[in-house]
Design a protein around this motif. Structure first.
Motif, PDB file in Angstrom:
ATOM      1  N   UNK A 119       0.295  -7.423  -9.582  1.00 50.99           N
ATOM      2  CA  UNK A 119      -0.556  -7.816  -8.461  1.00 50.99           C
ATOM      3  C   UNK A 119       0.302  -7.899  -7.197  1.00 50.99           C
ATOM      4  N   UNK A 120      -0.327  -7.680  -6.063  1.00 51.79           N
ATOM      5  CA  UNK A 120       0.338  -7.821  -4.776  1.00 51.79           C
ATOM      6  C   UNK A 120      -0.471  -8.801  -3.936  1.00 51.79           C
ATOM      7  N   UNK A 121       0.221  -9.754  -3.317  1.00 55.45           N
ATOM      8  CA  UNK A 121      -0.418 -10.686  -2.386  1.00 55.45           C
ATOM      9  C   UNK A 121       0.200 -10.482  -1.012  1.00 55.45           C
ATOM     10  N   UNK A 122      -0.658 -10.297  -0.004  1.00 57.08           N
ATOM     11  CA  UNK A 122      -0.196 -10.036   1.358  1.00 57.08           C
ATOM     12  C   UNK A 122      -0.729 -11.136   2.285  1.00 57.08           C
ATOM     13  N   UNK A 123       0.065 -12.167   2.560  1.00 57.74           N
ATOM     14  CA  UNK A 123      -0.354 -13.161   3.560  1.00 57.74           C
ATOM     15  C   UNK A 123      -0.273 -12.556   4.956  1.00 57.74           C
ATOM     16  N   UNK A 158      -2.600  -8.013  13.853  1.00 56.86           N
ATOM     17  CA  UNK A 158      -1.412  -7.170  13.970  1.00 56.86           C
ATOM     18  C   UNK A 158      -1.233  -6.205  12.804  1.00 56.86           C
ATOM     19  N   UNK A 159      -1.442  -6.612  11.548  1.00 56.53           N
ATOM     20  CA  UNK A 159      -1.205  -5.668  10.447  1.00 56.53           C
ATOM     21  C   UNK A 159      -2.117  -4.445  10.443  1.00 56.53           C
ATOM     22  N   UNK A 160      -3.150  -4.409  11.296  1.00 56.91           N
ATOM     23  CA  UNK A 160      -4.007  -3.242  11.366  1.00 56.91           C
ATOM     24  C   UNK A 160      -3.633  -2.307  12.513  1.00 56.91           C
ATOM     25  N   UNK A 161      -2.579  -2.634  13.262  1.00 59.11           N
ATOM     26  CA  UNK A 161      -2.078  -1.717  14.276  1.00 59.11           C
ATOM     27  C   UNK A 161      -1.470  -0.508  13.564  1.00 59.11           C
ATOM     28  N   UNK A 162      -1.764   0.703  14.022  1.00 58.67           N
ATOM     29  CA  UNK A 162      -1.308   1.895  13.290  1.00 58.67           C
ATOM     30  C   UNK A 162       0.154   2.222  13.510  1.00 58.67           C
ATOM     31  N   UNK A 163       0.801   2.648  12.442  1.00 58.59           N
ATOM     32  CA  UNK A 163       2.150   3.211  12.470  1.00 58.59           C
ATOM     33  C   UNK A 163       2.060   4.614  11.878  1.00 58.59           C
ATOM     34  N   UNK A 211      -0.268  -2.699   7.481  1.00 55.19           N
ATOM     35  CA  UNK A 211      -0.476  -3.243   6.137  1.00 55.19           C
ATOM     36  C   UNK A 211      -0.716  -2.127   5.128  1.00 55.19           C
ATOM     37  N   UNK A 212      -1.323  -1.027   5.543  1.00 53.69           N
ATOM     38  CA  UNK A 212      -1.512   0.119   4.656  1.00 53.69           C
ATOM     39  C   UNK A 212      -0.164   0.716   4.274  1.00 53.69           C
ATOM     40  N   UNK A 213       0.710   0.899   5.253  1.00 46.27           N
ATOM     41  CA  UNK A 213       2.055   1.401   4.977  1.00 46.27           C
ATOM     42  C   UNK A 213       2.787   0.462   4.015  1.00 46.27           C
ATOM     43  N   UNK A 214       2.675  -0.845   4.254  1.00 46.28           N
ATOM     44  CA  UNK A 214       3.376  -1.832   3.422  1.00 46.28           C
ATOM     45  C   UNK A 214       2.913  -1.747   1.968  1.00 46.28           C
ATOM     46  N   UNK A 215       1.612  -1.742   1.750  1.00 48.83           N
ATOM     47  CA  UNK A 215       1.080  -1.708   0.383  1.00 48.83           C
ATOM     48  C   UNK A 215       1.471  -0.409  -0.312  1.00 48.83           C
ATOM     49  N   UNK A 261     -10.449  -1.338   1.530  1.00 50.14           N
ATOM     50  CA  UNK A 261     -10.244   0.107   1.455  1.00 50.14           C
ATOM     51  C   UNK A 261      -8.764   0.429   1.282  1.00 50.14           C
ATOM     52  N   UNK A 262      -7.881  -0.347   1.926  1.00 50.53           N
ATOM     53  CA  UNK A 262      -6.440  -0.152   1.740  1.00 50.53           C
ATOM     54  C   UNK A 262      -6.073  -0.323   0.271  1.00 50.53           C
ATOM     55  N   UNK A 263      -6.597  -1.371  -0.367  1.00 50.25           N
ATOM     56  CA  UNK A 263      -6.317  -1.590  -1.793  1.00 50.25           C
ATOM     57  C   UNK A 263      -6.791  -0.412  -2.634  1.00 50.25           C
ATOM     58  N   UNK A 264      -7.939   0.141  -2.292  1.00 51.45           N
ATOM     59  CA  UNK A 264      -8.488   1.266  -3.058  1.00 51.45           C
ATOM     60  C   UNK A 264      -7.575   2.485  -3.011  1.00 51.45           C
TER      61      UNK A 264
END
Length: 339
Positions: free
Chosen positions: A2-6, A23-28, A34-38, A70-73
């Motif tokens: 499992x991954x938990x992202x605070x 902030x985690x939804x700003x695109x890189x 957050x998508x990149x991180x996961x 959707x990121x998790x998916x």
């Protein structure tokens, strides 16, 4: 696994970009932080991830929650949403997702990205990823012995004890053990500087026999402010340059692209030079402009501008000659070129 992202923080250092989205939804390089991180965590785990839990502020809203699920998916996991309505510290944020704390768990705070080449060793009791820094006084750090086992944790040391900064990514073999220690902090009001800190829980676990070892990353990338985020975008474009997608729907007229560059869908570029190190979001129009080392988000209009080291948000209209901008969503900056 499992991954938990605070990620409940309001991202004040990134304003105006965080006035409309967290902030985690700003695109890189075309994907939210957050998508990149996961994705990066899933690569080093090298096994299926069953659940990804996101700890957010309730005010982020339904659309943000939908985006996170959707990121998790994208990594084949179920997304779960938890709320931290009061900013009571790193341990409290994690405690808000306590129902996910059992078995193998990775915790990753969503204000950092990393690059690393390793496979997670699940047999370790716990792994705390670190990076060597020049000024440890601004970070939580770990002390290690000759056997490379962590012997202590120090928050923002005023005198030198270690230069191994904790980057905010952890692995726990026994998530339930961590849950009990977080519960102890909450029940007994154990705080540092007015907040519940995860390092206190880690210290208690270590004293009860949990063996923590440091994990090393090749590069630690910050997204704490505009300049750092633009630099992180540059580094990611370098990492993925062989995989960049330049959609056929991008309309190019009398323009040049200097890679690496990410270009989203339905982008129109006229009489302009783009790159290197530029990310352009969907449905953006650029005309008579020169853009380098910058992030331009979706549905934005850029005309007659010279941009470098800049961030433009969503639904921005920019008609101005300059070289360094940080403009949030839904803003218009127009220069009268005839005056």
């Amino acid at each position: 696994m499992k991954i938990i992202v605070p990620m409940a923080g309001m991202g004040k250092r990134m304003r105006p970009h965080t006035l409309t989205i967290p902030k985690p939804l700003i695109p890189i390089a075309g994907k939210p932080i957050v998508h990149r991180l996961v994705e990066d965590i899933a690569k080093v785990v090298k096994e299926p991830v069953a659940e990804v839990g996101f700890v957010i502020n309730r005010s982020f809203g339904e659309q943000v929650e939908k985006s996170l699920k959707e990121v998790a998916k994208t990594i084949g996991a179920q997304g779960k949403i938890f709320y931290q309505d009061d900013p009571l510290g790193t341990a409290h944020a994690l405690y808000c997702a306590k129902e996910m704390l059992d078995g193998n768990v990775i915790v990753a705070y969503a204000d950092t990205l990393f690059k690393a080449e390793f496979t997670l060793d699940k047999e370790q009791d716990g792994i705390i990823w670190v990076h060597q820094v020049e000024d440890p006084s601004a970070f939580g750090v770990v002390k290690v012995n000759e056997q490379k086992v962590i012997t202590g944790f120090v928050e923002k040391p005023e005198t030198y004890v270690s230069d191994l900064a904790i980057i905010g990514i952890y692995y726990f073999k026994d998530g339930a053990f961590l849950q009990r220690e977080l519960q102890y902090l909450i029940d007994n009001n154990v705080k540092n500087s007015g907040e519940f800190q995860i390092t206190n829980a880690l210290d208690n676990m270590k004293n009860k026999g949990v063996r923590f070892v440091p994990g090393q990353v090749d590069e630690w990338l910050d997204c704490g402010n505009k300049d750092a985020t633009v630099y992180t975008n540059q580094r990611y474009l370098e990492y993925i340059k062989n995989d960049l997608i330049h959609p056929d729907t991008a309309g190019m007229e009398n323009s040049a692209i200097i890679p690496p560059v990410y270009i989203g869908k339905n982008v129109k570029i006229t009489n302009s030079v783009i790159g290197p190190y530029v990310s352009i979001g969907d449905d953006t129009k650029i005309k008579n402009s020169r853009i380098r080392n910058s992030i331009v988000q979706t549905n934005t209009v850029v005309d007659n501008a010279n941009l470098e080291n800049s961030m433009l948000g969503n639904y921005v209209t920019l008609k101005l000659s300059s070289s360094d901008f940080s403009i949030g969503d839904y803003n218009s900056v127009v220069e009268n070129m005839h005056e």
